[in-house]
Design a protein around this motif. Sequence first.
Motif, PDB file in Angstrom:
ATOM      1  N   ALA A  19       0.171  -7.073   9.415  1.00 56.17           N
ATOM      2  CA  ALA A  19      -1.127  -6.587   9.852  1.00 56.17           C
ATOM      3  C   ALA A  19      -1.533  -5.295   9.152  1.00 56.17           C
ATOM      4  CB  ALA A  19      -1.116  -6.382  11.356  1.00 56.17           C
ATOM      5  N   ALA A  20      -0.571  -4.467   8.849  1.00 53.90           N
ATOM      6  CA  ALA A  20      -0.914  -3.173   8.255  1.00 53.90           C
ATOM      7  C   ALA A  20      -1.331  -3.293   6.790  1.00 53.90           C
ATOM      8  CB  ALA A  20       0.263  -2.213   8.372  1.00 53.90           C
ATOM      9  N   HIS A  21      -1.051  -4.442   6.184  1.00 51.81           N
ATOM     10  CA  HIS A  21      -1.437  -4.604   4.783  1.00 51.81           C
ATOM     11  C   HIS A  21      -2.922  -4.918   4.663  1.00 51.81           C
ATOM     12  CE1 HIS A  21       2.859  -5.461   3.114  1.00 51.81           C
ATOM     13  NE2 HIS A  21       2.782  -4.338   3.794  1.00 51.81           N
ATOM     14  N   TYR A  22      -3.441  -4.846   3.455  1.00 50.31           N
ATOM     15  CA  TYR A  22      -4.880  -4.975   3.287  1.00 50.31           C
ATOM     16  C   TYR A  22      -5.194  -5.521   1.908  1.00 50.31           C
ATOM     17  CZ  TYR A  22      -3.398  -0.176   2.137  1.00 50.31           C
ATOM     18  OH  TYR A  22      -2.697   0.914   1.697  1.00 50.31           O
ATOM     19  N   GLY A  93      -4.714   0.853   5.597  1.00 54.27           N
ATOM     20  CA  GLY A  93      -3.863   1.244   6.711  1.00 54.27           C
ATOM     21  C   GLY A  93      -2.734   2.192   6.368  1.00 54.27           C
ATOM     22  N   HIS A  94      -2.625   2.568   5.122  1.00 55.72           N
ATOM     23  CA  HIS A  94      -1.545   3.464   4.709  1.00 55.72           C
ATOM     24  C   HIS A  94      -2.121   4.674   3.978  1.00 55.72           C
ATOM     25  CE1 HIS A  94       1.429   0.586   5.903  1.00 55.72           C
ATOM     26  NE2 HIS A  94       1.076  -0.311   5.005  1.00 55.72           N
ATOM     27  N   PRO A  95      -1.387   5.772   3.922  1.00 53.27           N
ATOM     28  CA  PRO A  95      -1.859   6.970   3.228  1.00 53.27           C
ATOM     29  C   PRO A  95      -1.634   6.881   1.719  1.00 53.27           C
ATOM     30  CG  PRO A  95       0.303   7.369   4.178  1.00 53.27           C
ATOM     31  CD  PRO A  95      -0.084   5.977   4.589  1.00 53.27           C
ATOM     32  N   SER A 175       6.518   2.819  -3.727  1.00 50.99           N
ATOM     33  CA  SER A 175       5.070   2.894  -3.588  1.00 50.99           C
ATOM     34  C   SER A 175       4.498   1.478  -3.606  1.00 50.99           C
ATOM     35  CB  SER A 175       4.452   3.761  -4.680  1.00 50.99           C
ATOM     36  OG  SER A 175       4.628   3.186  -5.951  1.00 50.99           O
ATOM     37  N   GLN A 176       3.425   1.292  -2.819  1.00 51.35           N
ATOM     38  CA  GLN A 176       2.806  -0.028  -2.699  1.00 51.35           C
ATOM     39  C   GLN A 176       1.422   0.030  -3.330  1.00 51.35           C
ATOM     40  OE1 GLN A 176       2.727  -0.944   1.484  1.00 51.35           O
ATOM     41  NE2 GLN A 176       4.919  -1.412   1.557  1.00 51.35           N
ATOM     42  N   HIS A 177       1.183  -0.874  -4.277  1.00 48.47           N
ATOM     43  CA  HIS A 177      -0.071  -0.863  -5.018  1.00 48.47           C
ATOM     44  C   HIS A 177      -0.937  -2.035  -4.558  1.00 48.47           C
ATOM     45  CE1 HIS A 177       1.516   2.153  -7.942  1.00 48.47           C
ATOM     46  NE2 HIS A 177       2.632   1.703  -7.400  1.00 48.47           N
ATOM     47  N   TYR A 178      -2.004  -1.698  -3.825  1.00 48.42           N
ATOM     48  CA  TYR A 178      -2.949  -2.705  -3.343  1.00 48.42           C
ATOM     49  C   TYR A 178      -4.078  -2.781  -4.363  1.00 48.42           C
ATOM     50  CZ  TYR A 178      -0.371  -2.440   1.009  1.00 48.42           C
ATOM     51  OH  TYR A 178       0.628  -2.486   1.950  1.00 48.42           O
ATOM     52  N   ILE A 179      -4.145  -3.913  -5.068  1.00 47.13           N
ATOM     53  CA  ILE A 179      -4.987  -4.014  -6.263  1.00 47.13           C
ATOM     54  C   ILE A 179      -5.891  -5.234  -6.170  1.00 47.13           C
ATOM     55  CG2 ILE A 179      -4.911  -4.446  -8.762  1.00 47.13           C
ATOM     56  CD1 ILE A 179      -2.058  -3.076  -8.603  1.00 47.13           C
TER      57      ILE A 179
HETATM   58 CU   LIG Z   1       1.338  -2.371   4.750  1.00 42.40          CU
END
Ligand SMILES: [Cu+2]
Length: 202
Positions: A19-22, A93-95, A175-179
């Motif tokens: 859920a926290a992912h986007y 949802g993340h900084p 680190s998570q890269h939402y691309i």
């Molecule tokens: Cu997440």
Amino acid sequence: MKSILATLAAFAALVHPVAAHYQFSQLIVNNTVTDNMLYVRQNTNINSPVTDVTSVDLRCNVGGLASGATTSTATVVAGSTVGFHVGYGGNIGHPGPLLVYMAKAPSTAASFDGSGQVWFKIHQVGADFSSGSLAWPTSGLDQVTFSIPAAVPSGEYLLRVEHIALHGASTANGSQHYISCANIKVVGGGSGSPTPLVALPG
Ligand SMILES: [Cu+2]
Ligand SMILES: *[C@@H]1O[C@H](CO)[C@@H](O)[C@H](O)[C@H]1NC(C)=O
Ligand SMILES: *[C@@H]1O[C@H](CO)[C@@H](O)[C@H](O)[C@H]1NC(C)=O
């Protein structure tokens, strides 16, 4: 019919696992939030991030280089405001910081894989210390908007948004890269030559 619906429901539960992912699934153009994956290239890891910063997945997310041809290309007027909306009810949802890049396609955006030293940054939202402590202005937002520089020459481009979530970044590869990448066609452009140009990954 009932079993088909049950199967679809189970599948829907599977494809939105955390859920926290986007996922930046909708391009905003002409003050309109367009349909999911109409102008944004479909990726295959749904709302999960890229964590390998040496992979070509860093360009347009996992699967995002293969889906260009099945993605429409949005006509965008240079100097106008565009953006990306987080679809499926999610939010950032993340900084962490948010960056937006463009890369001019040699021919069409739909056929471009974003290879080479071709990317230039047009927008960023970094950390905000004005309150006296660290804040990330994009936290919790469901969209970001910015302008396509008026000086950008007319032509077809990839437009790439990247939000770098730092909550796990104290460990290696954390680190998570939402691309997401959109196919766009800039009209009414200028005669600028954007620099610096960088390769992704690189
Ligand atoms: Cu997440
Ligand atoms: C945005 O508006 C411009 C100017 O009216 C138009 O040419 C373009 O097709 C529109 N783009 C989209 C994606 O609706
Ligand atoms: C981090 O990612 C790189 C590149 O994929 C890999 O070579 C390295 O082993 C990873 N490190 C850890 C601690 O997972």
